[in-house]
Design a protein around this motif. Sequence first.
Motif, PDB file in Angstrom:
ATOM      1  N   UNK A 179       2.469   9.792 -10.090  1.00 33.68           N
ATOM      2  CA  UNK A 179       1.523  10.047 -11.173  1.00 33.68           C
ATOM      3  C   UNK A 179       0.966  11.468 -11.053  1.00 33.68           C
ATOM      4  N   UNK A 180       0.592  11.874  -9.847  1.00 34.20           N
ATOM      5  CA  UNK A 180       0.075  13.229  -9.640  1.00 34.20           C
ATOM      6  C   UNK A 180       1.162  14.258  -9.948  1.00 34.20           C
ATOM      7  N   UNK A 181       2.382  13.969  -9.554  1.00 32.20           N
ATOM      8  CA  UNK A 181       3.489  14.879  -9.825  1.00 32.20           C
ATOM      9  C   UNK A 181       3.734  15.014 -11.329  1.00 32.20           C
ATOM     10  N   UNK A 182       3.666  13.905 -12.058  1.00 32.37           N
ATOM     11  CA  UNK A 182       3.823  13.956 -13.509  1.00 32.37           C
ATOM     12  C   UNK A 182       2.707  14.792 -14.134  1.00 32.37           C
ATOM     13  N   UNK A 183       1.478  14.616 -13.650  1.00 32.60           N
ATOM     14  CA  UNK A 183       0.369  15.419 -14.169  1.00 32.60           C
ATOM     15  C   UNK A 183       0.599  16.897 -13.870  1.00 32.60           C
ATOM     16  N   UNK A 184       1.071  17.191 -12.670  1.00 26.63           N
ATOM     17  CA  UNK A 184       1.324  18.585 -12.295  1.00 26.63           C
ATOM     18  C   UNK A 184       2.382  19.207 -13.204  1.00 26.63           C
ATOM     19  N   UNK A 185       3.462  18.479 -13.452  1.00 27.09           N
ATOM     20  CA  UNK A 185       4.506  18.998 -14.335  1.00 27.09           C
ATOM     21  C   UNK A 185       3.975  19.200 -15.748  1.00 27.09           C
ATOM     22  N   UNK A 186       3.198  18.246 -16.228  1.00 30.70           N
ATOM     23  CA  UNK A 186       2.663  18.361 -17.587  1.00 30.70           C
ATOM     24  C   UNK A 186       1.635  19.489 -17.683  1.00 30.70           C
TER      25      UNK A 186
ATOM     26  N   UNK B 297       0.829  -1.207   0.000  1.00 28.25           N
ATOM     27  CA  UNK B 297       0.000   0.000   0.000  1.00 28.25           C
ATOM     28  C   UNK B 297       0.864   1.258   0.000  1.00 28.25           C
ATOM     29  N   UNK B 298       1.951   1.232   0.761  1.00 22.43           N
ATOM     30  CA  UNK B 298       2.856   2.371   0.789  1.00 22.43           C
ATOM     31  C   UNK B 298       3.494   2.577  -0.583  1.00 22.43           C
ATOM     32  N   UNK B 299       3.901   1.490  -1.235  1.00 18.88           N
ATOM     33  CA  UNK B 299       4.495   1.610  -2.565  1.00 18.88           C
ATOM     34  C   UNK B 299       3.470   2.105  -3.581  1.00 18.88           C
ATOM     35  N   UNK B 300       2.219   1.659  -3.448  1.00 20.86           N
ATOM     36  CA  UNK B 300       1.170   2.168  -4.337  1.00 20.86           C
ATOM     37  C   UNK B 300       0.958   3.669  -4.109  1.00 20.86           C
ATOM     38  N   UNK B 301       1.050   4.091  -2.862  1.00 16.16           N
ATOM     39  CA  UNK B 301       0.954   5.519  -2.560  1.00 16.16           C
ATOM     40  C   UNK B 301       2.064   6.290  -3.268  1.00 16.16           C
ATOM     41  N   UNK B 302       3.297   5.766  -3.211  1.00 20.06           N
ATOM     42  CA  UNK B 302       4.413   6.440  -3.865  1.00 20.06           C
ATOM     43  C   UNK B 302       4.219   6.526  -5.374  1.00 20.06           C
ATOM     44  N   UNK B 303       3.738   5.454  -5.980  1.00 20.33           N
ATOM     45  CA  UNK B 303       3.501   5.458  -7.429  1.00 20.33           C
ATOM     46  C   UNK B 303       2.380   6.434  -7.767  1.00 20.33           C
ATOM     47  N   UNK B 304       1.327   6.453  -6.953  1.00 23.21           N
ATOM     48  CA  UNK B 304       0.242   7.420  -7.166  1.00 23.21           C
ATOM     49  C   UNK B 304       0.731   8.852  -7.028  1.00 23.21           C
ATOM     50  N   UNK B 305       1.594   9.088  -6.061  1.00 24.61           N
ATOM     51  CA  UNK B 305       2.172  10.416  -5.866  1.00 24.61           C
ATOM     52  C   UNK B 305       2.999  10.826  -7.083  1.00 24.61           C
TER      53      UNK B 305
ATOM     54  N   UNK C 154      14.104   2.251 -17.504  1.00 27.16           N
ATOM     55  CA  UNK C 154      13.866   2.830 -16.180  1.00 27.16           C
ATOM     56  C   UNK C 154      14.979   3.801 -15.783  1.00 27.16           C
ATOM     57  N   UNK C 155      16.165   3.605 -16.312  1.00 29.37           N
ATOM     58  CA  UNK C 155      17.242   4.551 -16.031  1.00 29.37           C
ATOM     59  C   UNK C 155      16.968   5.895 -16.688  1.00 29.37           C
ATOM     60  N   UNK C 156      16.304   5.879 -17.820  1.00 26.70           N
ATOM     61  CA  UNK C 156      16.009   7.109 -18.550  1.00 26.70           C
ATOM     62  C   UNK C 156      14.787   7.819 -17.976  1.00 26.70           C
ATOM     63  N   UNK C 157      13.755   7.078 -17.560  1.00 25.67           N
ATOM     64  CA  UNK C 157      12.468   7.685 -17.214  1.00 25.67           C
ATOM     65  C   UNK C 157      12.536   8.571 -15.977  1.00 25.67           C
ATOM     66  N   UNK C 158      13.222   8.161 -14.908  1.00 22.05           N
ATOM     67  CA  UNK C 158      13.364   8.945 -13.682  1.00 22.05           C
ATOM     68  C   UNK C 158      12.025   9.382 -13.094  1.00 22.05           C
ATOM     69  N   UNK C 159      10.995   8.561 -13.216  1.00 23.00           N
ATOM     70  CA  UNK C 159       9.689   8.832 -12.641  1.00 23.00           C
ATOM     71  C   UNK C 159       9.118   7.504 -12.174  1.00 23.00           C
ATOM     72  N   UNK C 160       8.709   7.440 -10.923  1.00 20.77           N
ATOM     73  CA  UNK C 160       8.213   6.189 -10.352  1.00 20.77           C
ATOM     74  C   UNK C 160       6.983   5.649 -11.063  1.00 20.77           C
ATOM     75  N   UNK C 161       6.073   6.540 -11.482  1.00 22.71           N
ATOM     76  CA  UNK C 161       4.869   6.106 -12.183  1.00 22.71           C
ATOM     77  C   UNK C 161       5.228   5.483 -13.522  1.00 22.71           C
ATOM     78  N   UNK C 162       6.105   6.148 -14.269  1.00 19.37           N
ATOM     79  CA  UNK C 162       6.517   5.594 -15.558  1.00 19.37           C
ATOM     80  C   UNK C 162       7.312   4.303 -15.376  1.00 19.37           C
ATOM     81  N   UNK C 163       8.148   4.249 -14.317  1.00 16.73           N
ATOM     82  CA  UNK C 163       8.890   3.024 -14.028  1.00 16.73           C
ATOM     83  C   UNK C 163       7.938   1.866 -13.757  1.00 16.73           C
ATOM     84  N   UNK C 164       6.902   2.122 -12.965  1.00 16.68           N
ATOM     85  CA  UNK C 164       5.928   1.068 -12.653  1.00 16.68           C
ATOM     86  C   UNK C 164       5.214   0.604 -13.918  1.00 16.68           C
TER      87      UNK C 164
END
Length: 182
Positions: free
Chosen positions: A24-31, A14-22, A137-147
């Motif tokens: 995702x929100x961060x990627x949306x915010x940047x975009x 659940x904690x890891x899902x929270x991090x991936x969700x976070x 995954x080395x290129x992406x540098x985003x947990x959501x994209x890595x997942x």
Amino acid sequence: MRKHLKRIAFLVSLFLMYLVGKEMVQLYHYASAIHPYFAYGLFGLLGVLFVFYAVVPVAAILRMPRYEPPTTDEREAADVLARRVARLKRNPYLVATGFDVAALEPTPESYAAAIAPLKEEARRVRKRYVAHLFYATAISQNGFLDAALILSAHVNLTKDLFTLYGGRATARDLWGVAKRLY
């Protein structure tokens, strides 16, 4: 003890899902800082890619014929081996490599000889997927994209291995694979 370990694993997941969700929100915010329509388009594109690289391969896996599961009954072992050898005689990889499938007999030695080239090819396929995933995954540098990349690579690797062996695992074993992926 096992019950407690499952609960701890569930809390960690659940904690890891929270991090991936976070992420995702961060990627949306940047975009959306670039432009709101860019963010919508990016997530629409990610959705299409998810369907193409995860949902479609899962559907292809489920459409594959089921591979004969192992048996513990001594009387059924010979029948299971005969069905597996019959399937190996039609294996496209063995035929393409020039393996003498006509000489296959329903014996454990003959079966092991036919499986050996498949194991070697499976090892090569796994190495290829791991190398590609490492670079991606080395290129992406985003947990959501890595997942998303890890999920896609795992599903496609599973599909390619099942295709190589000419069938998929039972539904119960597929559920176990999905739980391990999660």
